[in-house]
Structure formats: C-alpha cells, structure tokens
Design a protein around this motif. Structure first.
Motif, PDB file in Angstrom:
ATOM      1  N   ALA A  72       0.837  -1.196   0.000  1.00 37.61           N
ATOM      2  CA  ALA A  72       0.000   0.000   0.000  1.00 37.61           C
ATOM      3  C   ALA A  72       0.870   1.243   0.000  1.00 37.61           C
ATOM      4  O   ALA A  72       1.991   1.245   0.536  1.00 37.61           O
ATOM      5  CB  ALA A  72      -0.908  -0.002   1.225  1.00 37.61           C
ATOM      6  N   PRO A  73       0.409   2.321  -0.641  1.00 34.05           N
ATOM      7  CA  PRO A  73       1.195   3.558  -0.649  1.00 34.05           C
ATOM      8  C   PRO A  73       1.390   4.108   0.757  1.00 34.05           C
ATOM      9  O   PRO A  73       0.546   3.915   1.638  1.00 34.05           O
ATOM     10  CB  PRO A  73       0.350   4.504  -1.510  1.00 34.05           C
ATOM     11  CG  PRO A  73      -1.045   3.950  -1.426  1.00 34.05           C
ATOM     12  CD  PRO A  73      -0.872   2.458  -1.340  1.00 34.05           C
ATOM     13  N   ILE A  74       2.513   4.779   0.959  1.00 37.00           N
ATOM     14  CA  ILE A  74       2.813   5.352   2.269  1.00 37.00           C
ATOM     15  C   ILE A  74       1.947   6.592   2.482  1.00 37.00           C
ATOM     16  O   ILE A  74       1.953   7.507   1.653  1.00 37.00           O
ATOM     17  CB  ILE A  74       4.304   5.721   2.373  1.00 37.00           C
ATOM     18  CG1 ILE A  74       5.163   4.459   2.215  1.00 37.00           C
ATOM     19  CG2 ILE A  74       4.597   6.397   3.698  1.00 37.00           C
ATOM     20  CD1 ILE A  74       6.649   4.730   2.181  1.00 37.00           C
ATOM     21  N   PRO A  75       1.173   6.644   3.563  1.00 29.52           N
ATOM     22  CA  PRO A  75       0.326   7.812   3.815  1.00 29.52           C
ATOM     23  C   PRO A  75       1.187   9.051   4.064  1.00 29.52           C
ATOM     24  O   PRO A  75       2.361   8.954   4.446  1.00 29.52           O
ATOM     25  CB  PRO A  75      -0.452   7.424   5.084  1.00 29.52           C
ATOM     26  CG  PRO A  75      -0.309   5.936   5.188  1.00 29.52           C
ATOM     27  CD  PRO A  75       1.010   5.608   4.579  1.00 29.52           C
ATOM     28  N   PRO A  76       0.632  10.235   3.852  1.00 32.46           N
ATOM     29  CA  PRO A  76       1.392  11.454   4.105  1.00 32.46           C
ATOM     30  C   PRO A  76       1.792  11.580   5.573  1.00 32.46           C
ATOM     31  O   PRO A  76       1.047  11.171   6.470  1.00 32.46           O
ATOM     32  CB  PRO A  76       0.430  12.573   3.684  1.00 32.46           C
ATOM     33  CG  PRO A  76      -0.902  11.946   3.593  1.00 32.46           C
ATOM     34  CD  PRO A  76      -0.705  10.498   3.337  1.00 32.46           C
ATOM     35  N   VAL A  77       2.969  12.140   5.794  1.00 30.26           N
ATOM     36  CA  VAL A  77       3.488  12.343   7.150  1.00 30.26           C
ATOM     37  C   VAL A  77       3.010  13.696   7.665  1.00 30.26           C
ATOM     38  O   VAL A  77       3.144  14.704   6.961  1.00 30.26           O
ATOM     39  CB  VAL A  77       5.034  12.290   7.142  1.00 30.26           C
ATOM     40  CG1 VAL A  77       5.598  12.654   8.513  1.00 30.26           C
ATOM     41  CG2 VAL A  77       5.507  10.909   6.716  1.00 30.26           C
ATOM     42  N   PRO A  78       2.450  13.760   8.870  1.00 27.81           N
ATOM     43  CA  PRO A  78       2.045  15.062   9.410  1.00 27.81           C
ATOM     44  C   PRO A  78       3.227  16.030   9.395  1.00 27.81           C
ATOM     45  O   PRO A  78       4.315  15.687   9.874  1.00 27.81           O
ATOM     46  CB  PRO A  78       1.614  14.728  10.847  1.00 27.81           C
ATOM     47  CG  PRO A  78       1.182  13.295  10.778  1.00 27.81           C
ATOM     48  CD  PRO A  78       2.117  12.654   9.788  1.00 27.81           C
ATOM     49  N   PRO A  79       3.058  17.223   8.832  1.00 30.46           N
ATOM     50  CA  PRO A  79       4.199  18.127   8.664  1.00 30.46           C
ATOM     51  C   PRO A  79       4.847  18.583   9.966  1.00 30.46           C
ATOM     52  O   PRO A  79       6.017  18.962   9.974  1.00 30.46           O
ATOM     53  CB  PRO A  79       3.601  19.308   7.891  1.00 30.46           C
ATOM     54  CG  PRO A  79       2.135  19.248   8.153  1.00 30.46           C
ATOM     55  CD  PRO A  79       1.813  17.794   8.288  1.00 30.46           C
ATOM     56  N   ASP A  80       4.098  18.528  11.069  1.00 27.79           N
ATOM     57  CA  ASP A  80       4.643  19.012  12.340  1.00 27.79           C
ATOM     58  C   ASP A  80       5.189  17.884  13.206  1.00 27.79           C
ATOM     59  O   ASP A  80       5.467  18.081  14.387  1.00 27.79           O
ATOM     60  CB  ASP A  80       3.564  19.761  13.113  1.00 27.79           C
ATOM     61  CG  ASP A  80       2.467  18.830  13.639  1.00 27.79           C
ATOM     62  OD1 ASP A  80       2.253  17.762  13.024  1.00 27.79           O
ATOM     63  OD2 ASP A  80       1.840  19.163  14.656  1.00 27.79           O
ATOM     64  N   TRP A  81       5.375  16.690  12.621  1.00 28.25           N
ATOM     65  CA  TRP A  81       5.707  15.533  13.453  1.00 28.25           C
ATOM     66  C   TRP A  81       6.968  15.730  14.281  1.00 28.25           C
ATOM     67  O   TRP A  81       7.007  15.409  15.467  1.00 28.25           O
ATOM     68  CB  TRP A  81       5.827  14.269  12.587  1.00 28.25           C
ATOM     69  CG  TRP A  81       7.058  14.207  11.714  1.00 28.25           C
ATOM     70  CD1 TRP A  81       7.194  14.686  10.458  1.00 28.25           C
ATOM     71  CD2 TRP A  81       8.328  13.626  12.056  1.00 28.25           C
ATOM     72  NE1 TRP A  81       8.458  14.451   9.972  1.00 28.25           N
ATOM     73  CE2 TRP A  81       9.178  13.796  10.940  1.00 28.25           C
ATOM     74  CE3 TRP A  81       8.826  12.986  13.190  1.00 28.25           C
ATOM     75  CZ2 TRP A  81      10.493  13.349  10.924  1.00 28.25           C
ATOM     76  CZ3 TRP A  81      10.151  12.535  13.184  1.00 28.25           C
ATOM     77  CH2 TRP A  81      10.962  12.713  12.064  1.00 28.25           C
ATOM     78  N   ARG A  82       8.011  16.263  13.663  1.00 31.01           N
ATOM     79  CA  ARG A  82       9.280  16.418  14.375  1.00 31.01           C
ATOM     80  C   ARG A  82       9.178  17.483  15.479  1.00 31.01           C
ATOM     81  O   ARG A  82       9.610  17.265  16.617  1.00 31.01           O
ATOM     82  CB  ARG A  82      10.404  16.757  13.395  1.00 31.01           C
ATOM     83  CG  ARG A  82      11.775  16.839  14.049  1.00 31.01           C
ATOM     84  CD  ARG A  82      12.850  17.217  13.055  1.00 31.01           C
ATOM     85  NE  ARG A  82      13.243  16.111  12.193  1.00 31.01           N
ATOM     86  CZ  ARG A  82      12.921  16.000  10.903  1.00 31.01           C
ATOM     87  NH1 ARG A  82      12.159  16.928  10.337  1.00 31.01           N
ATOM     88  NH2 ARG A  82      13.342  14.984  10.189  1.00 31.01           N
ATOM     89  N   GLU A  83       8.605  18.617  15.146  1.00 28.92           N
ATOM     90  CA  GLU A  83       8.508  19.703  16.114  1.00 28.92           C
ATOM     91  C   GLU A  83       7.571  19.335  17.257  1.00 28.92           C
ATOM     92  O   GLU A  83       7.848  19.648  18.424  1.00 28.92           O
ATOM     93  CB  GLU A  83       8.027  20.985  15.425  1.00 28.92           C
ATOM     94  CG  GLU A  83       8.077  22.214  16.311  1.00 28.92           C
ATOM     95  CD  GLU A  83       9.471  22.536  16.826  1.00 28.92           C
ATOM     96  OE1 GLU A  83       9.556  23.196  17.886  1.00 28.92           O
ATOM     97  OE2 GLU A  83      10.464  22.135  16.194  1.00 28.92           O
ATOM     98  N   ALA A  84       6.456  18.678  16.941  1.00 29.62           N
ATOM     99  CA  ALA A  84       5.529  18.262  17.991  1.00 29.62           C
ATOM    100  C   ALA A  84       6.207  17.280  18.948  1.00 29.62           C
ATOM    101  O   ALA A  84       6.103  17.407  20.178  1.00 29.62           O
ATOM    102  CB  ALA A  84       4.284  17.632  17.376  1.00 29.62           C
TER     103      ALA A  84
END
Length: 280
Positions: A4-16
């Motif tokens: 299955a395609p990789i879902p989009p990564v939340p853009p704030d994952w690292r900062e959060a």
C-alpha cells in the motif's frame, strides 16, 4: 509484505515530538521511574539480555542513537566502553545527560553527547564510525522512515563492528489495551498515530502542556529488511516474552522486574532484539 502507498506524514511531526520530549525531560529526571539517585549510586540501566547479547564492550567505541537522558549510554561506559557518544534531538535531554556524565566523573573523552536529529547523525557525531551502534527500547516508533534510519545507522558501523537494537515488539500495538488478547489494529499499517494524552509513562499524573505526539509502527520484517538492504548482515533476531512495563493490565511483574503474561495465558513476543554486523 504490504504494498500500500505510504500515507502522508504530518508536517509538524518532528517539532511536535521535540516539544513533547523537551517538556518531559525534567519530569523524567525527577521521577521514581528513572530513579537517578540509584543510578548515580551505581545501578545499571541496561537490561540483562542486552548486556549478554552485546557482549564485551571493554575498549570499544559505542554510539547510542536516540539516547534521551543518557542512562543507557553511561551504563555502557560503566561496562568498560572506551568512548560512548549519545545523540538525541532534545536539547534538554542532552544537557541532562552531560550533567550526569560530569557527576559520574566521565569527561567528554569518555562520554560525549550531541543534540541532533537521528537522521542527521552521520554529520553530527564526532567520528565517522563506531565499533557498536546501539539503539535502545522505545526509539523506532518516533521515526516515519525506517529505511532512512537503517541507512544512517548502518553508515556509522565500523568494518567488523555491529549494530544492536532492542525494541518493543510491534505486535503489541495491534492488541486491545484492555486485555492484550484481541487483534484490533492492522500490523502492517503505515498511518501515523497521533496522540494528545497528557502526562508521561514515568508519571501518568504529571501536568503537561505539549501533549501532541506522532508515532509509527514498524513491522519486524521491515526493520530487518532495511538493515540488510543497508549492507549489514543479520546475526540474530531474538523475540522476548517480557516487557519493561505493564503494557496490558493482565501482565504480571516478576522477580526480575520484567512484566509477562500469566502462566495460564498463551505467550506472545513483547520485545525483540537483533544484532547486525558490517563485514570487516
């Protein structure tokens, strides 16, 4: 294997995640869970199976990726490693680790700590390779791209050296929290798991502000395949029937301080460990 395609990564994952961990560093440092007074007095933070599986470290260099406040890192120095380097993306965690090293009389030539993202480790650490690259439990779930992690970690293993990983088994994330007996989540899911729960595993009642966290589940096969593709040879993969904490209410604490299913329940792996070497 899922295609299955990789879902989009939340853009704030690292900062959060960074804000969440930064806030929890002082809570952890003052908690009974980490018990820094006992650690200062000589208590070993490493699990017995890790010490046995890694083997003799005397005179060797060791890099600990995602080291948090450095207890495992400094424990390897106590076991005789010639130099240990801990890396974590949380500045407060690294500052705490450096302070602990100073209290133990371990200068930067024996125990150094670097604040950097794990994906940038190759550019951030003081040396280009290490005899042992170590990653302790509760680390991989904070990373969206396991292939990139494996490439980075493998690039830091010296010829003839090895990577050692101990981690919670991803199967446990598929089971229901109430009983730990029913599969309710997809083992192969690539979706980010976003949580807003306050507190921390070291103090569930701690008052916290930065509660958003983003995690991922990585099947064991994905981890093994990523390390093999990065040029390492898998020496062993061990699955363990014990956990470091009561992942499910039914787990019982044993005399060795590990948590397991009761004897009348079928067992499943709760943790796993692996060793992967780079040819000399």
């Amino acid at each position: 294997m899922s295609t299955a395609p990789i879902p989009p990564v939340p853009p704030d994952w690292r900062e959060a995640n960074r804000k969440m961990w930064d806030e929890r560093v002082p809570i952890h440092a003052g908690s009974d869970f980490y018990d820094l007074d006992s650690f200062r007095a000589g208590k070993d933070a490493l699990r017995p199976f890790e010490v046995a599986e890694v083997g003799e470290v005397t005179g060797r260099t060791l890099l600990h990726l995602q080291c948090h406040i450095g207890l495992d890192t400094l424990s390897w120095a106590r076991h005789g490693a010639a130099q240990v380097v801990g890396l974590d993306f949380s500045e407060p965690a690294v500052e705490t680790a450096r302070s602990l090293a100073g209290e133990l009389g371990l200068g930067p030539e024996r125990a150094a700590f670097v604040a950097a993202d794990v994906y940038d480790a190759a550019q951030a650490v003081p040396d280009s390779s290490y005899d042992i690259v170590y990653t302790g439990v509760g680390a991989l779930n904070w990373l969206p791209d396991i292939d990139r992690w494996a490439e980075t970690a493998a690039s830091l293993v010296a010829p003839g050296g090895f990577l050692y990983l101990a981690e919670f088994h991803p199967l446990t994330d598929c089971l229901d929290d109430a009983t730990g007996s029913r599969i309710v989540h997809d083992y192969f899911s690539r979706e980010a798991w976003v949580d807003e729960t306050p507190g921390t595993y070291a103090d569930f009642d701690a008052a916290t502000v930065h509660n958003r966290s983003v995690e991922w589940q990585h099947p064991v096969g994905s981890v093994v395949s990523a390390l093999a593709a990065a040029g390492l040879r898998i020496e062993f993969l061990h699955e363990h029937d014990a956990s470091l904490f009561a992942r499910f209410p039914v787990l019982k604490r044993g005399s060795d301080d590990f948590y397991r299913y009761p004897q009348d329940r079928p067992r499943i792996p709760l943790m796993y460990s692996l060793k992967a070497t780079r040819p000399a």
